[in-house]
Design a protein around this motif. Sequence first.
Motif: not given
Length: 214
Positions: A169-174, A190-191, A137-138, A180-183
């Motif tokens: 970025l994409v693997p980090q969002v995965f 997210a976009a 999250g940080e 369960g990190v709130d996006l």
Amino acid sequence: MKLYTYFRSSAAYRVRIALNLKGVAYDAVPVHLLKDGGEQHGAAYRAVNPSELIPALETDGATLAQSLAIIEYLEEVHPVMPLLPQDALGRARVRALAQTIASDTHPLTNLRVLRHLKGTLGLSEDDKNAWYRHWLGEGMRVLEAQLANSPATGRFCHGDMPTIADCCLVPQVFNARRVGVDLAPFPTIAAIDAACAGIPAFQAAHPSQQPDAE
């Protein structure tokens, strides 16, 4: 070209995206990071990469390690579909975005760190996962600010073509979704992730599409 990979490794995921974007064919050699204590610690893989980390890329008689170094190598030898901007300031910005993920955030959530927290320091599973979510999250908070506050951000991290930053970025969002990190606080991230998800090269690199996917 041979890529030693693990379906859920974010570092290997970055390299798979770059290879796919550039249309470079490779043979995937799965190295299971959990089976039998981790196949990366065995003598066979240690001979490939003494750091015992994934990924490693065998090409032209050499073995390359470190995901960003591998992607920069691919950028130099396969210039079609460039992953760095043409201008020096743009290249510096893209590298900084990538390093925000690969150097500042990912090392704190790496498997060997999580194992140390639980196995050596005695953290509970809940505490370990809280550590993971906190640092993810940080890192995403910083990345969101870097992206949202820059006119250089476009459909992707830099302009309207994917770069090395998007490969990171994409693997980090995965990972964020998986734990369960709130996006919701990160709409720019997210976009961009959604834009990447529509590209076949990103789709083919997804963990669920790998031969060792569980």
